[in-house]
Write an enzyme that holds these catalytic residues in place. Structure first.
Site, PDB file in Angstrom:
ATOM      1  N   HIS A 153      -0.494  -9.267   0.834  1.00  0.00           N
ATOM      2  CA  HIS A 153      -0.437 -10.445  -0.030  1.00  0.00           C
ATOM      3  C   HIS A 153       0.953 -10.683  -0.612  1.00  0.00           C
ATOM      4  O   HIS A 153       1.202 -11.729  -1.199  1.00  0.00           O
ATOM      5  CB  HIS A 153      -1.463 -10.312  -1.167  1.00  0.00           C
ATOM      6  CG  HIS A 153      -2.872 -10.448  -0.674  1.00  0.00           C
ATOM      7  ND1 HIS A 153      -3.627 -11.582  -0.869  1.00  0.00           N
ATOM      8  CD2 HIS A 153      -3.649  -9.602   0.047  1.00  0.00           C
ATOM      9  CE1 HIS A 153      -4.804 -11.418  -0.315  1.00  0.00           C
ATOM     10  NE2 HIS A 153      -4.854 -10.231   0.256  1.00  0.00           N
ATOM     11  N   ASP A 361       7.919 -14.302  -3.942  1.00  0.00           N
ATOM     12  CA  ASP A 361       6.464 -14.287  -4.053  1.00  0.00           C
ATOM     13  C   ASP A 361       5.864 -14.362  -2.660  1.00  0.00           C
ATOM     14  O   ASP A 361       6.415 -15.048  -1.794  1.00  0.00           O
ATOM     15  CB  ASP A 361       6.004 -15.521  -4.859  1.00  0.00           C
ATOM     16  CG  ASP A 361       4.767 -15.217  -5.700  1.00  0.00           C
ATOM     17  OD1 ASP A 361       4.016 -14.321  -5.313  1.00  0.00           O
ATOM     18  OD2 ASP A 361       4.571 -15.893  -6.726  1.00  0.00           O
TER      19      ASP A 361
HETATM   20  O1  F6P Z   1      -0.523 -10.545  -5.596  1.00  0.00           O
HETATM   21  C1  F6P Z   1      -0.555  -9.174  -5.463  1.00  0.00           C
HETATM   22  C2  F6P Z   1      -1.635  -8.552  -6.327  1.00  0.00           C
HETATM   23  O2  F6P Z   1      -1.614  -7.158  -6.214  1.00  0.00           O
HETATM   24  C3  F6P Z   1      -3.014  -9.023  -5.941  1.00  0.00           C
HETATM   25  O3  F6P Z   1      -3.519  -8.244  -4.899  1.00  0.00           O
HETATM   26  C4  F6P Z   1      -3.740  -8.898  -7.240  1.00  0.00           C
HETATM   27  O4  F6P Z   1      -4.786  -9.822  -7.323  1.00  0.00           O
HETATM   28  C5  F6P Z   1      -2.684  -9.213  -8.281  1.00  0.00           C
HETATM   29  O5  F6P Z   1      -1.456  -8.872  -7.686  1.00  0.00           O
HETATM   30  C6  F6P Z   1      -2.944  -8.519  -9.607  1.00  0.00           C
HETATM   31  O6  F6P Z   1      -2.390  -7.227  -9.636  1.00  0.00           O
HETATM   32  P1  F6P Z   1      -3.070  -5.985 -10.330  1.00  0.00           P
HETATM   33  O7  F6P Z   1      -4.279  -5.666  -9.530  1.00  0.00           O
HETATM   34  O8  F6P Z   1      -2.035  -4.910 -10.296  1.00  0.00           O
HETATM   35  O9  F6P Z   1      -3.409  -6.417 -11.722  1.00  0.00           O
END
Ligand code: F6P
Length: 472
Positions: A153, A361
Site C-alpha cells: 500500500h 504517498d
Molecule cells: O497506508 C499504510 C497503512 O499502514 C495502512 O495499511 C493502514 O491502514 C494505515 O497505514 C494506518 O497505519 P497503522 O495501522 O500503523 O495505524
C-alpha cells in the site's frame, strides 16, 4: 469462486474503520466467501499461535494476540521505524536497529502457523503491506502451495533507500515467493524493476550473492481506489448534513480549505501549514475570506519521530494563529481527532479546496474521497502532491511539489479563484478517473490476476509487465 483469505496487520473492528486499507478490504470481503486474518489489537504476556475467530459486521475475522515485546520489535520497530521511513525516502527519520528483524520474522512466522489450520485447498491468500513481507516464505516453509499474492500500500523505495534496510536481500527474496506482487503506481513498478535489474553484486565478504529470482513472480501496478458513488451519497446523508451545518455556522462566507491525514511525517503537514501561511502573507485580501481546517488523528504515537512531527505542527499552528488571528477571526482550525466517514464526506463536499500534499504517498485515498463527495453543480478543486500515487491518475488536479511551499501557496490562490466552468470541467474528468479506479475494480482486477488461471499459465516476469499501463 475460490475462498479468499485476506491477511493484514490490522483487522477490522466494530465501528468506523480507521485506515484506507480497512475501508477498502471490508467491502471486498463482504462480497466473497472467506475471512480476514491478522493481529487482534491485544497485547498479552504469553505468546500464542492460535487464532480466535469472530463475526464482525458480516465478516469472519481470525485474530492472533501478540506479546508486548514481539509487537514492539515487529510494528513500532522494524515495520514503522525502518521499513516505513525507508520506503518513504526518509532515512533521516529511520532508526536502524537490526535486532528488530528477529521480532519481525517471528511475528510473521507465528501468524503463518496460526493461519495454517484454517487454509483449504484452492483458497487464494492475499497478503497486505510492509508488515508482512516474509509471510509467503513462512507459509511455503509450512508446505502451503496455494496462490499467494502481496499488495504494497505504500511506495516502493529507490535502490539506495532499499539497500539501507537491514536484511534487504532476504526481504526481496521473500517477495519472490509470492505469485503476484501488486504495487500502487507505475513509478513503483519501475523502482521494483530497477532492483530486479541491478541487484547488489557482492556480499561484505566478497563472495557473489545469488541474485533473487523473480521469474515466477508477476509484478504490476494496481492503483487502489475508493467507492466514489458511496461518497457521493454519504456526502448528502443526514449525518454529513449535520456536520456541514455545524461547520457552515462557524464559517459564514469564508471558503474552506480542507486537509485530512493521519498525523504522519510523510503527509507533509508542516509544509502545508507553511504554504497556507504564505498564502495569507502574500494575499491580504484573502484574510477573513478563507479558513483552513486540518484534521489529523494521531498515529503511531509511541514512536519518537511521530511525537516530534506532532510537536512541530503544534508550534507552526500556534505561529500562524499568533500572526494572523484576530479577536473575531481565526485563520485555521487544527483537530487532532478521527471522524467517521459521513462527517468527513460532508466536510469534503463543503470544502472549496481539498488540500492533499503528502511528501510521498502510495496512493492517498483522501484524494479519491474528496472527488467522490463533490457537488457536481459546484465542485471544489483538488490540490494534489505530484508525489502521491494518485497524481498518476488525477492529472486534472492542480499538481504541486509539496516541498515548494511557494508553489503550493500559488496553487491555493488559483484554486480559490478558479471559475465555475473550469472547476466543473476538471472535476468531471477527476470523477471519471475515480470511477474507473474504484476499489471494486481494484480488487476485481487484482484477484482476477491472482486466481489460479489468472496468469494464463505463464506468469509474466517483472520485465514483461514493466511500463505497461496500470491494469485497473
Ligand atoms: O497506508 C499504510 C497503512 O499502514 C495502512 O495499511 C493502514 O491502514 C494505515 O497505514 C494506518 O497505519 P497503522 O495501522 O500503523 O495505524
Amino acid at each position: 469462486m475460490s475462498r479468499l483469505i485476506v491477511v493484514s496487520n490490522r483487522t477490522p473492528g466494530k465501528g468506523p474503520a480507521a485506515g484506507g486499507l480497512a475501508v477498502a478490504l471490508r467491502k471486498t470481503l463482504a462480497e466473497r466467501d472467506g475471512f480476514w486474518f491478522g493481529w487482534s489489537g491485544r497485547l498479552v504476556d504469553r505468546p500464542t499461535n492460535q487464532a480466535e475467530f469472530e463475526e464482525i459486521e458480516g465478516i469472519r475475522v481470525g485474530k492472533v494476540d501478540l506479546t508486548r515485546d514481539d509487537h514492539h520489535a515487529y510494528y513500532a520497530g522494524f515495520s514503522n521505524s525502518i521499513l516505513w521511513p525507508a520506503f518513504h525516502l526518509r532515512l533521516d527519520l529511520a532508526t536502524i536497529e537490526g535486532h528488530w528483524y528477529e521480532g519481525y520474522r517471528r511475528v510473521n512466522q507465528l501468524f503463518a502457523q496460526a493461519l495454517l489450520p484454517h487454509i483449504e485447498e484452492g483458497d487464494v491468500i492475499w497478503v497486505h503491506d510492509y508488515h508482512l513481507i516474509p509471510f509467503a516464505t513462512e507459509l511455503r516453509h509450512l508446505g502451503v502451495r496455494n496462490r499467494i499474492g502481496f499488495y504494497l500500500h505504500i511506495p516502493f523505495p529507490t535502490l539506495d533507500a532499499l539497500y539501507a534496510i537491514p536484511h534487504n536481500t532476504e526481504l526481496m527474496r521473500d517477495l519472490s515467493r509470492y505469485d503476484l506482487i501488486g504495487l500502487q503506481a507505475n513509478r513503483d513498478v519501475s523502482a521494483f524493476a530497477e532492483f530486479a535489474d541491478h541487484q547488489a553484486p557482492s556480499t561484505l565478504s566478497g563472495s557473489p550473492l545469488k541474485s533473487v529470482d523473480f521469474s515466477r513472480t508477476e509484478v504490476a501496478a494496481f492503483p487502489i481506489g475508493s467507492d466514489p458513488e458511496a461518497f457521493a451519497k454519504l456526502a448528502v446523508s443526514p449525518a454529513a448534513t449535520k456536520m456541514v451545518r455545524r461547520m457552515q455556522r462557524a464559517l459564514g462566507d469564508q471558503a474552506l480549505i480542507l486537509g485530512v491525514d493521519r498525523l504522519d511525517y510523510s503527509k507533509g503537514l508542516p509544509q502545508r501549514v507553511e504554504a497556507y501561511e504564505k498564502l495569507l502573507a502574500n494575499n491580504a485580501n484573502l484574510r477573513r475570506q478563507v479558513h483552513l481546517l486540518q484534521v489529523a488523528p494521531p498515529s503511531r504515537d509511541t514512536i519518537k519521530e511521530y511525537q516530534e512531527t506532532s510537536d512541530t505542527l503544534d508550534a507552526m499552528v500556534g505561529r500562524v494563529m499568533g500572526h494572523f488571528a484576530e479577536p473575531d477571526w481565526q485563520p485555521m482550525t487544527y483537530v487532532k481527532r478521527a471522524y467517521g466517514q459521513p462527517s468527513l464526506a460532508g466536510l469534503y463536499r463543503l470544502a472549496r479546496v481539498g488540500l492533499v500534499t503528502p511528501l510521498r504517498d502510495g496512493m492517498n485515498l483522501v484524494a479519491h474521497e474528496y472527488i467522490g463527495s463533490q457537488d457536481p453543480r459546484d465542485p471544489g478543486v483538488l490540490v494534489l502532491s505530484r508525489f502521491a500515487g494518485a497524481a498518476e491518475i488525477f492529472e486534472d488536479a492542480l499538481l504541486v511539489n509539496p516541498f515548494d511551499t511557494d508553489e503550493t501557496a500559488e496553487a491555493l490562490r488559483l484554486a480559490l479563484s478558479m471559475p465555475l466552468d473550469e472547476r466543473r470541467r476538471r472535476w468531471k474528468r477527476l470523477m471519471e478517473s475515480a470511477q474507473a479506479h474504484s476499489v471494486d475494480r481494484w480488487a476485481e482486477s487484482y484477484l482476477a490476476r491472482l486466481a489460479p488461471n489468472g496468469h494464463n499459465g505463464k506468469p509474466a516476469t517483472v520485465r514483461d509487465v514493466l511500463y505497461l499501463d496500470s491494469v485497473a
